[in-house]
Motif scaffolding. Structure first.
Motif, PDB file in Angstrom:
ATOM      1  N   ILE A 291      30.780  51.170  36.465  1.00 57.84           N
ATOM      2  CA  ILE A 291      31.412  50.201  37.363  1.00 57.84           C
ATOM      3  C   ILE A 291      30.772  48.828  37.191  1.00 57.84           C
ATOM      4  N   GLU A 292      29.437  48.802  37.154  1.00 58.52           N
ATOM      5  CA  GLU A 292      28.725  47.532  36.989  1.00 58.52           C
ATOM      6  C   GLU A 292      29.093  46.866  35.668  1.00 58.52           C
ATOM      7  N   GLN A 293      29.214  47.653  34.600  1.00 57.04           N
ATOM      8  CA  GLN A 293      29.595  47.105  33.305  1.00 57.04           C
ATOM      9  C   GLN A 293      31.030  46.588  33.324  1.00 57.04           C
ATOM     10  N   LYS A 294      31.922  47.337  33.967  1.00 61.75           N
ATOM     11  CA  LYS A 294      33.322  46.917  34.077  1.00 61.75           C
ATOM     12  C   LYS A 294      33.437  45.593  34.827  1.00 61.75           C
ATOM     13  N   ILE A 295      32.660  45.455  35.913  1.00 62.33           N
ATOM     14  CA  ILE A 295      32.703  44.229  36.700  1.00 62.33           C
ATOM     15  C   ILE A 295      32.224  43.045  35.869  1.00 62.33           C
ATOM     16  N   LYS A 296      31.173  43.243  35.076  1.00 59.97           N
ATOM     17  CA  LYS A 296      30.671  42.171  34.201  1.00 59.97           C
ATOM     18  C   LYS A 296      31.730  41.771  33.183  1.00 59.97           C
ATOM     19  N   GLU A 297      32.387  42.750  32.585  1.00 65.72           N
ATOM     20  CA  GLU A 297      33.435  42.467  31.610  1.00 65.72           C
ATOM     21  C   GLU A 297      34.606  41.744  32.269  1.00 65.72           C
ATOM     22  N   TYR A 298      34.959  42.183  33.479  1.00 68.19           N
ATOM     23  CA  TYR A 298      36.069  41.569  34.203  1.00 68.19           C
ATOM     24  C   TYR A 298      35.763  40.101  34.493  1.00 68.19           C
ATOM     25  N   ASN A 299      34.584  39.831  35.048  1.00 67.62           N
ATOM     26  CA  ASN A 299      34.227  38.459  35.426  1.00 67.62           C
ATOM     27  C   ASN A 299      34.124  37.538  34.214  1.00 67.62           C
ATOM     28  N   SER A 300      33.761  38.092  33.063  1.00 69.88           N
ATOM     29  CA  SER A 300      33.641  37.266  31.858  1.00 69.88           C
ATOM     30  C   SER A 300      35.001  36.848  31.307  1.00 69.88           C
TER      31      SER A 300
ATOM     32  N   PHE B  37      39.408  40.293  44.299  1.00 70.46           N
ATOM     33  CA  PHE B  37      40.681  39.713  44.699  1.00 70.46           C
ATOM     34  C   PHE B  37      41.834  40.405  43.983  1.00 70.46           C
ATOM     35  N   ILE B  38      42.902  40.617  44.734  1.00 72.57           N
ATOM     36  CA  ILE B  38      44.154  41.054  44.132  1.00 72.57           C
ATOM     37  C   ILE B  38      45.234  40.056  44.530  1.00 72.57           C
TER      38      ILE B  38
ATOM     39  N   MET C 246      34.765  39.518  40.964  1.00 69.68           N
ATOM     40  CA  MET C 246      34.401  40.764  41.630  1.00 69.68           C
ATOM     41  C   MET C 246      32.888  40.807  41.792  1.00 69.68           C
ATOM     42  N   SER C 247      32.429  41.440  42.860  1.00 74.94           N
ATOM     43  CA  SER C 247      30.984  41.532  43.097  1.00 74.94           C
ATOM     44  C   SER C 247      30.634  42.935  43.569  1.00 74.94           C
ATOM     45  N   LEU C 248      29.509  43.429  43.088  1.00 72.57           N
ATOM     46  CA  LEU C 248      29.044  44.771  43.417  1.00 72.57           C
ATOM     47  C   LEU C 248      28.181  44.717  44.674  1.00 72.57           C
ATOM     48  N   ASN C 249      28.423  45.643  45.603  1.00 69.47           N
ATOM     49  CA  ASN C 249      27.661  45.705  46.844  1.00 69.47           C
ATOM     50  C   ASN C 249      26.518  46.712  46.723  1.00 69.47           C
ATOM     51  N   LYS C 250      25.561  46.614  47.636  1.00 72.44           N
ATOM     52  CA  LYS C 250      24.404  47.495  47.600  1.00 72.44           C
ATOM     53  C   LYS C 250      24.761  48.951  47.836  1.00 72.44           C
TER      54      LYS C 250
ATOM     55  N   LEU D 163      42.276  47.572  44.290  1.00 74.06           N
ATOM     56  CA  LEU D 163      41.207  46.877  43.573  1.00 74.06           C
ATOM     57  C   LEU D 163      40.647  47.745  42.444  1.00 74.06           C
ATOM     58  N   ARG D 164      40.605  49.041  42.654  1.00 72.47           N
ATOM     59  CA  ARG D 164      40.146  49.952  41.600  1.00 72.47           C
ATOM     60  C   ARG D 164      41.097  49.908  40.406  1.00 72.47           C
ATOM     61  N   LEU D 165      42.399  49.875  40.698  1.00 71.24           N
ATOM     62  CA  LEU D 165      43.379  49.744  39.623  1.00 71.24           C
ATOM     63  C   LEU D 165      43.215  48.417  38.896  1.00 71.24           C
ATOM     64  N   ARG D 166      42.932  47.359  39.670  1.00 69.25           N
ATOM     65  CA  ARG D 166      42.730  46.041  39.073  1.00 69.25           C
ATOM     66  C   ARG D 166      41.536  46.033  38.133  1.00 69.25           C
ATOM     67  N   LEU D 167      40.437  46.660  38.542  1.00 70.68           N
ATOM     68  CA  LEU D 167      39.229  46.703  37.717  1.00 70.68           C
ATOM     69  C   LEU D 167      39.479  47.467  36.420  1.00 70.68           C
ATOM     70  N   LEU D 168      40.154  48.602  36.514  1.00 76.35           N
ATOM     71  CA  LEU D 168      40.407  49.416  35.326  1.00 76.35           C
ATOM     72  C   LEU D 168      41.352  48.729  34.348  1.00 76.35           C
ATOM     73  N   ALA D 169      42.325  47.984  34.886  1.00 78.03           N
ATOM     74  CA  ALA D 169      43.307  47.330  34.017  1.00 78.03           C
ATOM     75  C   ALA D 169      42.803  46.007  33.458  1.00 78.03           C
ATOM     76  N   GLY D 170      41.770  45.424  34.096  1.00 75.12           N
ATOM     77  CA  GLY D 170      41.309  44.111  33.677  1.00 75.12           C
ATOM     78  C   GLY D 170      42.108  43.015  34.362  1.00 75.12           C
ATOM     79  N   PRO D 171      41.781  41.748  34.101  1.00 72.54           N
ATOM     80  CA  PRO D 171      42.426  40.638  34.818  1.00 72.54           C
ATOM     81  C   PRO D 171      43.820  40.267  34.329  1.00 72.54           C
ATOM     82  N   SER D 172      44.257  40.815  33.214  1.00 72.55           N
ATOM     83  CA  SER D 172      45.563  40.445  32.668  1.00 72.55           C
ATOM     84  C   SER D 172      46.693  40.890  33.599  1.00 72.55           C
ATOM     85  N   GLU D 173      47.561  39.940  33.952  1.00 68.20           N
ATOM     86  CA  GLU D 173      48.697  40.281  34.820  1.00 68.20           C
ATOM     87  C   GLU D 173      49.788  41.012  34.063  1.00 68.20           C
TER      88      GLU D 173
END
Length: 331
Positions: free
Chosen positions: A126-135, A154-155, A143-147, A257-267
């Motif tokens: 998840i942390e790696q996916k979030i980094k890839e997404y934000n880049s 955002f969707i 996207m930001s990871l919580n404790k 949001l989980r679907l958004r993360l898995l698919a990436g930012p592309s609309e």
């Protein structure tokens, strides 16, 4: 449309929903309440089809029945009970071009298998996916990871509603101050004012990874002061693959949001659309016991009336044949 996104904050869904910025309803063709005594102009109502299972755009109640399903305007798709027809005050807006691609899009049932499953990700994944997404994004909608292991992001939801929505008749479209003073959506409102949402309305929502599709819909309606039943609407995912556009209705418990993360930012890979829930299928489990008992009573009355009309029709035909026989000379 404004270039700045309007946000709904969904970090804490219980007991109350907080938003970063208030959403304002664009009233479109709303008429002055003082002049709403005249019947709506331009409608051409026809009996709704047998697969129409939806809620009345005037009174908000579910349109029960099998034979007598209600009425629907052939132009603007305003749908109501037979008993509500004379009370419709909203003018017909005519056929609404919402920019669909009818030659490409098709609805897929939520129970049908999709081409890719949503895998269970480890915390490191998840942390790696979030980094890839934000880049890959060129805005501040990160996207930001919580404790606690969850994540926020955002969707974007595109509102493609053909039929009108309703707010309390005594209310104006909510301003920022109104929304902060009135966080609770009324549950017993009967007087309603209807209007059509503008074409291509888009809202950005700030949500948690565990926020469900049904909660997104309910939050939008609550903050808009929309009094329509949330079950009237559905959240769809839209994807373009191999030159084909697919549209699939999300189940209530799916996490956008989980679907958004898995698919990436592309609309093109994934976007979200809010539409009327007019699939023709009824989730009877979503209704309460009193509602289901009431449906059975209505079905019984409708069946008795339908049988009475059929018997009357055959009896009239039989009587005319007998009269014709008696009128004929013997031999």
């Amino acid at each position: 449309m404004s270039a700045e996104p309007e946000l709904i904050e969904l970090r804490d869904l219980a007991p109350a929903l907080e938003r970063a910025n208030a959403l304002r309803i664009a009233p479109g063709t709303t008429r002055n309440p003082a002049r709403q005594l005249a019947p709506g102009r331009g409608h051409r109502f026809q009996p709704a089809g047998p697969t129409t299972h939806t809620w009345c755009d005037l009174c908000g109640d579910f349109i029960w029945g099998v034979v007598r399903k209600g009425l629907q305007c052939a132009h603007c798709k305003f749908t109501c009970h037979y008993r509500c027809r004379a009370l419709v005050c909203l003018d017909c807006c005519g056929p609404r071009d919402l920019g669909w691609e009818p030659a490409l899009e098709r609805d897929t049932n939520v129970d049908e298998p999709v081409e890719w499953e949503t895998p269970d990700l480890s915390q490191a994944e998840i942390e790696q996916k979030i980094k890839e997404y934000n880049s890959q994004i060129n805005s501040n909608l990160f996207m930001s990871l919580n404790k606690d292991g969850s994540y926020t992001g955002f969707i974007k939801v595109q509102l493609k509603l053909v039929r009108p929505v309703s707010v309390p008749a005594s209310k104006k479209p909510p301003s920022l101050q109104d929304a902060r003073r009135s966080p609770v959506r009324g549950t017993a409102v009967r007087r309603r004012t209807s209007f059509y949402l503008p074409k291509d309305a888009v809202k950005h929502l700030h949500v948690l990874s565990r926020t469900r599709a049904r909660e997104v819909i309910e939050a939008l309606l609550r903050k808009f002061l929309v009094v329509d039943d949330p079950r009237k609407f559905a959240l769809f995912e839209r994807a373009e693959r191999h030159g084909q556009v697919y549209l699939r209705k999300l189940s209530d418990d799916e996490q956008p949001l989980r679907l958004r993360l898995l698919a990436g930012p592309s609309e093109k890979a994934l976007s979200f659309v809010l539409k009327e829930n007019d699939s023709g299928e009824v989730n009877w489990d979503a209704f309460s016991m009193p509602e289901l008992h009431n449906f059975l009573r209505i079905l019984q009355r409708e069946e008795e009336e339908h049988l009475r009309q059929i018997l009357q029709k055959y009896s009239c035909c039989r009587q005319k044949i007998q009269e014709a026989l008696h009128a004929c000379p013997l031999g």
